[in-house]
Design an enzyme around this catalytic site. Structure first.
Site, short mmCIF file in Angstrom:
data_model
loop_
_atom_site.label_atom_id
_atom_site.label_comp_id
_atom_site.label_asym_id
_atom_site.label_seq_id
_atom_site.Cartn_x
_atom_site.Cartn_y
_atom_site.Cartn_z
N GLU A 147 0.69 -5.71 11.15
CA GLU A 147 0.22 -4.48 11.04
C GLU A 147 0.98 -3.62 12.10
OE1 GLU A 147 -1.81 -2.95 8.79
OE2 GLU A 147 -3.09 -4.49 8.17
N HIS A 165 0.95 -1.26 0.14
CA HIS A 165 -0.02 0.07 0.11
C HIS A 165 1.01 1.22 -0.03
CE1 HIS A 165 -3.48 -2.58 1.91
NE2 HIS A 165 -3.56 -2.37 0.60
N HIS A 185 2.61 -3.98 7.05
CA HIS A 185 1.69 -3.06 6.55
C HIS A 185 1.60 -2.20 7.78
CE1 HIS A 185 -0.79 -4.86 3.02
NE2 HIS A 185 0.29 -5.81 3.44
N GLU A 218 1.69 3.49 3.07
CA GLU A 218 2.33 2.72 4.12
C GLU A 218 3.84 2.46 3.67
OE1 GLU A 218 0.00 -0.90 4.54
OE2 GLU A 218 -1.93 0.22 4.81
#
Length: 403
Positions: free
Chosen positions: A370, A165, A311, A168
């Protein structure tokens, strides 16, 4: 005192500041017309402060190699700043120009991390650690090479990646810092977080793709100008806004982590995004985008025992996919959570991600990490604390796969 500078393609204020050895705030001070933080565009004229030349006089025993090490300067930069000097015939008292250090330690100084910074760091690491193997898994929509780095000689293979992404991009900085520290510890034969590194990397080979989505990362950091080949489309997909800081997708407005053939139709229906945009559009079919297709082909070409995709955000570890994961996945996730302080989470109603596809296809442990807390893109002032947690987690993943 200032001089006029014309912005070049690929420039950001941080890159201009680094190139000329100045603080970004100094550029804003010399250019009150610029909004902080903001984009610059090719052909735009800005003013840069004039800095004094930093000179050094050669002392007995000095060499260019020693000066580069002492002042944290790339040897090639030092030679380029002194084209008349012969490194083999330095004279005591001879003046040399010391160019501004670009910060040979990754993440020092902290700055937005894009494709240009990645390429520079990969080149620097390659010169410092020639045992690193650098290759490419393919190209992005705009033709940027997607690099992959191998560290280790073992037959067991592990894969880590970052920046699926675009907003990110701090995950690329985390992964590159980990590569730098791991390579340095391997070279010295020492320990990292109280773990001997050489036995791990003699048992395993770690393959790192540090920036899956380089076009998207550059879009977040540079914005667009009329010279961009997809200018009109991107502006439309971004709802007419020139602020791309929240953009997750690639240059065609496709979310690369909704692109994999593992419940792709389910995820498409759940997202209900009908066309290209900043996020959550899974494309016309699985692996329609060159970046996701390259990742799938690369993964199929290796024999990975374990994969991790970095992420942001939430400080969580996702480890399952619809019961296809092996039994050890939950155990490993518990260990990852224990060493990092993250929370191991069993997900439901999530499909089409790289981790999902890997687990379903190969029935081996795959994890989405994450990192950090907040709203993407996460601020750089979180980097130090994020790296402390993520580095020990990545090391634990190696330990799990290699022993």
């Amino acid at each position: 005192m200032t001089f006029t500078y014309m912005v070049q393609p690929g420039d950001t204020l941080h890159r201009i500041a680094r190139r000329y050895g100045m603080n970004v705030k100094a550029i804003y001070s010399a250019n009150p017309q610029l909004q902080e933080p903001g984009y610059v565009y090719p052909g735009q004229q800005i003013f840069l402060p004039v800095l004094p030349v930093n000179r050094y006089f050669i002392q007995a025993g000095d060499t260019f190699a020693e000066l580069a090490r002492r002042f944290n300067i790339d040897p090639m930069d030092l030679q380029a700043a002194n084209p008349e000097a012969d490194p083999r015939r330095l004279r005591i008292g001879q003046p040399v120009v010391l160019p501004i250090s670009r910060g040979l330690s990754i993440g020092s100084p902290l700055r937005p991390y894009g494709y240009e910074e990645l390429q520079e760091d990969l080149a620097s690491l390659g010169r410092t650690y020639p045992f690193l193997e650098t290759d490419s898994i393919g190209e992005s929509v705009q033709g940027r090479v997607i690099p992959v780095v191998r560290l280790g000689t073992g037959v067991r293979e592990v894969h880590y990646n970052a920046s699926f992404h675009a907003n990110e991009w701090i995950t690329s900085l985390l992964l590159m810092k980990f590569l730098e520290e791991l390579a340095g510890t391997f070279a010295s034969g020492g320990e990292m977080r109280e773990r001997p590194v050489r036995p791990l990397l003699e048992a395993c080979s770690l393959w790192i793709v540090p920036m899956v989505n380089p076009d998207g990362v550059e879009l977040v950091q540079q914005g667009i100008s009329p010279a961009h080949p997809l200018y009109a489309s991107l502006l439309e997909w971004n709802h007419g806004s020139f602020d791309f800081s929240s953009w997750k997708a690639n240059a065609r407005g496709v979310d690369l982590n909704d692109q994999f053939p593992a419940g792709w139709e389910l995820e498409r229906a759940r997202r209900a995004v009908k066309g290209p945009g900043p996020r959550d559009y899974g494309g016309t079919h699985p692996l329609s985008e060159p970046e996701s297709a390259a990742m799938a082909a690369f993964t199929r070409s290796r024999d990975f025992r374990l994969v991790m995709a970095l992420h942001t955000q939430g400080r969580e570890v996702y480890w399952n996919y619809r019961g296809f994961e092996p039994e050890e996945s939950e155990i490993i996730a518990g260990q990852l959570a224990k060493v990092s302080g993250y929370r191991a989470v069993e997900l439901t109603d999530s499909d089409a991600g790289y981790k999902d596809w890997f687990i379903e296809t190969f029935r081996r442990p795959g994890f989405t990490i994450e990192a950090g807390f907040g709203v993407n893109p996460l601020p750089l002032d979180q980097f130090r604390s994020m790296y402390e947690d993520v580095s020990v987690l990545l090391l634990e993943g190696l330990q799990a796969a290699c022993t």
